[in-house]
Each structure stands twice: as structure tokens, then as C-alpha cells.
Write a protein that holds these residues in place. Structure first.
Motif, PDB file in Angstrom:
ATOM      1  N   GLU A   1      31.047  42.017 -25.315  1.00 11.72           N
ATOM      2  CA  GLU A   1      31.619  42.374 -24.031  1.00 11.72           C
ATOM      3  C   GLU A   1      31.179  41.398 -22.957  1.00 11.72           C
TER       4      GLU A   1
ATOM      5  N   PRO B   1      29.824  40.809 -19.617  1.00 15.50           N
ATOM      6  CA  PRO B   1      29.126  41.694 -18.673  1.00 15.50           C
ATOM      7  C   PRO B   1      29.722  41.653 -17.270  1.00 15.50           C
TER       8      PRO B   1
ATOM      9  N   ARG C   1      32.539  44.254 -16.923  1.00 14.17           N
ATOM     10  CA  ARG C   1      32.265  45.608 -17.396  1.00 14.17           C
ATOM     11  C   ARG C   1      32.644  46.637 -16.344  1.00 14.17           C
TER      12      ARG C   1
ATOM     13  N   SER D   1      36.150  49.817 -19.510  1.00 17.01           N
ATOM     14  CA  SER D   1      36.010  48.728 -20.489  1.00 17.01           C
ATOM     15  C   SER D   1      36.446  49.133 -21.875  1.00 17.01           C
TER      16      SER D   1
END
Lengths: 427, 241
Positions: A253, A255, A258, A262
Motif C-alpha cells: 500500500e 502510505p 492511505r 483504501s
């Protein structure tokens, strides 16, 4: 590109057959409509074969499950063609619970001159028959009939989202939210469960299967995607129950991106092998990704479909659009990929040149045989004349289903209840 | 054998929407004093996002056959939101006895959130019972909402609270009437013994006394522990699985 269009109910799936001669659509009402490409005429070389209705039939009817007091929707979720092996065409169509194998065949002759029946089909009195004759086949108007050859039922507790024909042409798989079953075309009363992600305790359920597909050449290999944005590749030779994957594809992912949404936007709505079998393509809410089968830790290409929606996720969550499931397709040579968006827009990405284009499927903006004009969404600041601003997009007009001819630049785009067929213009 | 009356499956509303659906710009979190461009969505969700999520979950649960993907995504998002609201979970003491009626409204909300996990868990457990059984519990419809706090959250929010009668999280009289037409007879069966759940609303702590929709700390702790699995839910064993 030239534009042709046809009406149908809300289309829920679109699929060319392996030669591209036929194009099938399924709709919410359980109907299947098959279009056939006209043979190109020598007199009109510049007029490419058009697609006309070839057959229409009711594939699935609404059902009521009395045991569970539930309605079973007749909407066709997917259609998949079998490769043609004789004069007839075969396709699989599925709703939430039942897969059916349909045979579509032509009849252009009929027997005449029966001995025991007269011309209207009534039985003759045998006492009146004094001579025997051999019935002969005489031409008749072409009739296309669709008959259900197999019904594969009662194998799915949850909603079927995918079907995929194996390259062995003897088996196929059907996938629901938690399980994938393998079928033999000849056997309808049993199937093999090859993936089961249902937890022993349903309270622990955090992930569902969203799509599945067989490898185009390796009959033992398939992939399935999840609501958490992961793809698992499985080898059926490894074990009977493919709960342990051979490969696991997941991108870490980012960051900086996010948010509370997500996971929802990472949920994969479609997974497709390239024709070559070397790549898989996945569609999540905002992007299309191409993965190399040999690299599991990240995709090799990521294409932004409508990144301007990233700042609107809360509103899209509120109106449930964030849960929309878009499909994606490869062209015949795997050089271009296509997927749909909102406002009846659809996007194409050229993997080689890295160019992309946004086009619109709408009658207001295009006339038949007109050239499609590229569209552009303006994300802020000054809007140019032909641009459309993000806030003006119509989110009820979504293109979820598209298809690409297996060898030519002909695409089919389903916009709610309209089917658009676009072809490359011949100069 | 109890079957609830068949509920006609609701068509997905966004597909039926005849008029154009325009997208509102996300502004719920904006401070009008600051330029919009400079602001980013907060790390902590507003209560309206939490409310919206619970409302969606409730709506999803009301479908005769919920879309499992939709449900799972909603639940996971809700967990994420709740984890954000209270990022540090501490082990709670033994959960206190049930609240007496007339307790502050926010504790009712807190218990509804604690019950959310149970409700969701129950639903998912339900779905496992769908397989091959003649008795198929319907997804959770409104057992009856607890009283809503004065914060003005929609009445449907608390409707997930299963614990109403058994533990004293009580039904607001005026809201109860909204759900009279729903056949809840099947929830009287032993499958649903909520009293045995062990999920009881927590005690009134300091934070719990705040107005509006603040979650009670102890209840969140308990909820998180349930989610993390350190606290086992006491459930009667269901048939089949």
C-alpha cells in the motif's frame, strides 16, 4: 472510429466468441442476445461487416428458493463461449446460482414427405398408405435455435461472479464469493471444489473472491482475485484443493494514499490473462494494473483510469458508486487495454506508446459512422471548451462491461441498456 | 422450523436511478474558514462517516440475500474507522452488568457499536447456516433500536443492537413503532440467545458522559478485544457447522 448501436435491456455482460464472428450480450432480465457479423461483401469493400441480431433467447428465469425464502435473480452475470468444434456454437451463461450450457445452431432445411404424417404434421391412417417414399430435405428460411444442453445447478451457496472455460475444453470453473468449483461439461450432478476460502467461523470473514480465470494455455493453472486487492495463482496439479496458492500477487500500500477507503478501492473487480498468458491485468476502483506472472511483489504497469475521483471518495462511498465493479479487456495483440468509467466514458491505454484516450459512448455526441472524439475531464482551474468538469460527470452512466474482438480493432461497449460497437475506420 | 416471510430483494438503487447523479464535492470535513485546497481529509473520521457506515451496513443487512463482498468491505471499513477513533486498545476489566434503563444516551450508542461487531458476526454466522439447511435465518433486520442520543444520528443506526431486551439497552418507544411490521419471531429462537453473548454495555466512564456520539472508552476496548480475538464470544453452537 465508426459508431453503430443497438438497443437492449440493461446489459450485464458482453463477450465476443473466439473468432469474433459472434458477439453475445446478457442482460438483467435473463436474456441473451447474440449478434453475428455480416459477411463482407465484395461490392462494398469499405463497408466492414456489421453486427446484426442472430439469436435471442431467455437463458435464465427468476427463481424463488422456497427453502431459504429468497429470490434468485435472473440477471446474467457472465457469458463465456466455447471454442467452435462443429457447425453449432456453444456458450456458458450464468446467473448468481446456476450455470447453463447453450447450443446455438442453424436450421435451414427441413424434411418433407413423411409417410406417417401429412404435410401439417397430423398422423395419417396407416390403412390409407399404399406407397412408401423417402423423405427429402428441402430448404427453408434460416432459423437459429438455442437449446439448453446442460444445467449446472446447486453447487453454489454464494453468488457466482465468474466462469472460465479451461484450455482443455473439457472442464470449466465457476467462482462465487467464497468458493471455486471445477466442472466437467458432461457431468451436471457433481463438481469438484478447488478453492474454499470460507473460514470455519464466519465471524472471521474478511475477504471474498471477486473474479477467477483459467490460464489461456496451461490447463492446470488459474488465478483468482480478492476484495483485498490480491491475486492468487494456483496449480491444480499441486493438490486437489487449491487453498494454498503457488503465487501471490500483491502491491504494498502506498502510505501517502492511505484512507478509510483504501481497502474498498483496492478491491479487484476483474482479472484477465493476456492472450499470451504471460501477464494478468487487474481492475480496481481507480486503476488498471498489468502484472508479470514472474513478479509477485508489484505490477509492472499501472494506469490511472479516473484519478480525479480520488478526492471524491467519500461522496462516492455515500452514493455507493465506490462499490461499482468495472471490467477490463485486452486487445488481440495484448498491446492495448480498455476499461470503462463514468459519464459513459471508456478509456484505452496503449502499453507500448504509453498514450491513453478517453472516449464517450453516447448518442447525443455521436452519430452513426461518425468519428469518435477524444474526451477530457477537467480537474480544476479553468475548464476549456470541450472539457467536462469532474462535478458535472454523470455517475449513473457507468460503463462496466466492454469487449474487444479477438483479432481486429472492433470493440463492444455496454452503456446501461445500450450496446455500442465501434470499429476502426478504413481509409 | 422458522422461516421468516420472503423479502423481495431490493434492486440496487444506483442502477435504477433515472435522473443524473452528480457528485458532491467532499466538504463534510472542511473548515469554512480555511481555503478548501489546503485542507486534506482528516486522519480521524467525523462521526458522520461512522454513522454513514453503520447505516450502510444496516441497509445491507436488510437485504434478503446480502451481497457478501459489499458487506465484508463495509465491515472492514467500519473496523478501520473505529480503530481510528480509538487507536490504543487497553484490556478492559470484566464487563459490568447491564445498564439500567434511562442511562445516558451515549452509552446506548456505545453498546450499539459493541453490538455492531456481534451483529456483523452474527450475520456472517448466519450465512454459514444457509448451506443446506432447512432453517435459514434471515439477515438481521431491526430488532428494535435503542434510544438515540440527542446527537441526532438517524434512527436506523441503533437498530443493529441485538441486546435490547436482554441487557437493558432499551428500545425508544417512539422508534419501536417503526419496526412493527417486521416479523422478528425468528429472533426469539435459541439461536439468538443474546443474553449469553457476554457482550454487555460497559460501565459509565468519564469519557462516556460526554454529549453527542463519543464512544465509551471501555466499550471500545472491549470491542477491539473482541475483534482481535482476545475475548471469545460466547455463542450457542449453531447447527451444521
Amino acid at each position: 472510429m465508426e459508431l453503430k448501436k443497438t438497443r437492449a435491456d440493461i446489459i450485464s455482460t458482453v463477450e465476443f466468441n473466439h473468432t469474433g464472428e459472434l458477439l453475445a450480450t446478457g442482460d438483467k432480465g435473463g436474456r441473451v442476445v447474440i449478434f453475428q457479423r455480416e459477411q463482407e461483401s465484395k461490392n462494398q469493400v469499405h463497408r466492414r461487416g456489421e453486427y446484426n441480431v442472430y439469436s435471442t433467447f431467455q437463458s435464465h428465469e427468476p427463481e424463488f428458493d422456497y427453502l431459504k425464502s429468497l429470490e434468485i435473480e435472473e440477471k446474467i452475470n457472465k457469458i463465456r463461449w466455447l471454442p467452435q468444434q462443429n457447425a453449432a456454437y456453444f456458450l456458458l451463461s450464468t446467473n448468481d446460482k446456476t450455470v447453463k450450457l447453450w447450443k446455438v445452431s442453424e436450421r435451414d432445411k427441413r424434411p418433407e414427405g413423411y409417410n406417417l404424417k401429412d404435410e401439417e404434421g397430423r398422423l395419417r391412417d396407416p390403412a390409407t398408405i399404399t406407397t412408401l417414399r423417402v423423405p427429402v430435405l428441402r430448404p427453408m428460411d434460416l432459423m437459429v435455435e438455442a437449446t439448453p444442453r446442460r444445467v449446472f445447478a446447486n453447487a453454489h451457496t454464494y453468488h457466482i461472479n465468474s466462469i472460465s472455460v479451461n484450455s482443455d475444453y473439457e472442464t470449466y470453473m465457476s467462482a462465487d464469493d467464497l468458493r471455486i468449483n471445477l466442472w466437467n461439461f458432461e457431468i451436471t450432478n457433481q463438481s469438484f471444489n478447488i478453492v474454499d476460502i470460507k473460514p470455519a467461523n464466519m465471524e472471521e470473514l474478511t475477504e471474498v473472491i471477486t473474479a477467477a480465470e483459467f490460464h489461456p494455455h496451461h490447463c492446470n493453472t488459474f488465478v483468482y482475485s480478492s476484495s483485498k486487492g490480491t491475486i492468487r495463482l494456483c496449480d491444480m496439479r499441486a493438490s486437489a484443493l487449491c487453498d494454498r496458492h503457488t503465487k501471490f500477487f500483491e502491491e504494498p500500500e502506498d502510505p501517502s494514499n492511505r484512507s478509510f477507503f483504501s481497502e474498498i478501492i483496492s478491491s479487484i473487480s476483474d482479472v484477465k490473462f493476456s492472450h499470451s498468458g504471460r501477464y494478468i491485468m487487474t481492475r480496481d476502483y481507480l486503476t488498471v494494473k498489468v502484472w508479470d506472472l514472474n513478479m509477485e511483489n508489484r505490477p509492472i504497469e499501472t494506469y490511472q483510469v479516473h484519478d480525479y475521483l480520488r478526492s471524491k471518495l467519500c461522496s462516492l462511498y455515500e452514493n455507493d458508486c465506490i462499490f461499482d465493479k468495472f471490467e477490463c479487456v485486452w486487445n488481440g495483440s495484448d498491446s492495448v487495454i480498455m476499461t470503462g468509467s463514468y459519464n459513459n466514458f471508456f478509456r484505452m491505454f496503449d502499453r507500448n506508446t504509453k498514450r491513453d484516450v478517453t472516449l464517450e459512448a453516447s448518442r447525443e455526441n455521436s452519430k452513426p459512422r461518425a468519428i469518435l472524439k477524444p474526451r477530457k475531464v477537467c480537474v480544476g482551474g479553468k475548464r476549456r471548451k470541450d472539457e467536462i468538469s469532474v462535478d458535472s460527470l454523470d455517475f449513473s452512466k457507468k460503463i462496466l462491461h466492454t469487449a474487444w474482438h479477438p483479432s481486429e480493432n472492433i470493440i463492444a461497449v455496454a452503456a446501461t441498456n445500450n450496446l455500442y460497437i465501434f470499429q476502426d475506420k478504413v481509409n | 422450523m422458522m422461516l421468516s416471510k420472503g423479502l423481495k430483494r431490493k434492486r440496487e438503487e444506483e442502477e435504477e436511478e433515472p435522473e443524473k447523479e452528480a457528485l458532491a464535492v467532499d466538504t463534510w470535513w472542511l473548515d469554512p474558514r480555511l481555503p478548501a485546497v489546503a485542507q486534506a481529509p482528516p486522519a480521524v473520521p467525523s462521526n458522520s462517516l461512522l454513522d454513514l457506515s453503520v447505516l450502510k451496513l444496516h441497509h445491507s443487512l436488510r437485504q434478503s440475500e446480502p451481497d457478501l463482498r459489499h458487506l465484508v468491505l463495509l465491515v472492514n471499513t467500519l473496523r478501520r474507522i473505529q480503530a481510528s477513533v480509538e487507536p490504543e486498545a487497553t484490556l478492559p476489566s470484566v464487563p459490568s452488568p447491564p445498564e439500567a434503563p434511562g442511562v445516558a444516551a451515549d452509552s446506548l450508542l456505545a453498546s450499539s457499536d459493541a453490538a455492531l461487531s456481534a451483529s456483523m458476526a452474527s450475520l456472517l454466522e448466519d450465512l454459514s447456516h444457509i448451506e443446506g439447511l432447512s432453517q435459514a435465518p434471515q439477515p438481521l433486520v431491526d430488532e428494535g433500536p435503542p434510544g438515540r442520543p440527542s446527537g441526532g444520528a438517524p434512527p436506523g443506526l441503533g437498530a443493529l443492537d441485538l441486546l435490547g431486551p436482554a441487557t437493558g439497552c432499551l428500545l425508544d418507544d417512539e422508534l419501536e413503532g417503526l419496526f412493527e411490521d417486521i416479523d422478528t419471531s425468528m429472533y426469539d429462537s435459541e439461536l439468538w440467545a443474546p443474553a449469553s453473548e457476554g457482550l454487555k454495555p460497559g460501565p459509565e466512564d468519564g469519557p462516556g458522559k460526554e454529549e453527542g456520539l463519543e464512544l465509551d472508552e471501555a466499550q471500545l476496548d472491549y470491542l477491539l478485544d473482541v475483534l482481535v480475538g482476545t475475548q471469545a464470544l460466547e455463542r450457542p453452537p449453531g447447527p451444521g457447522r
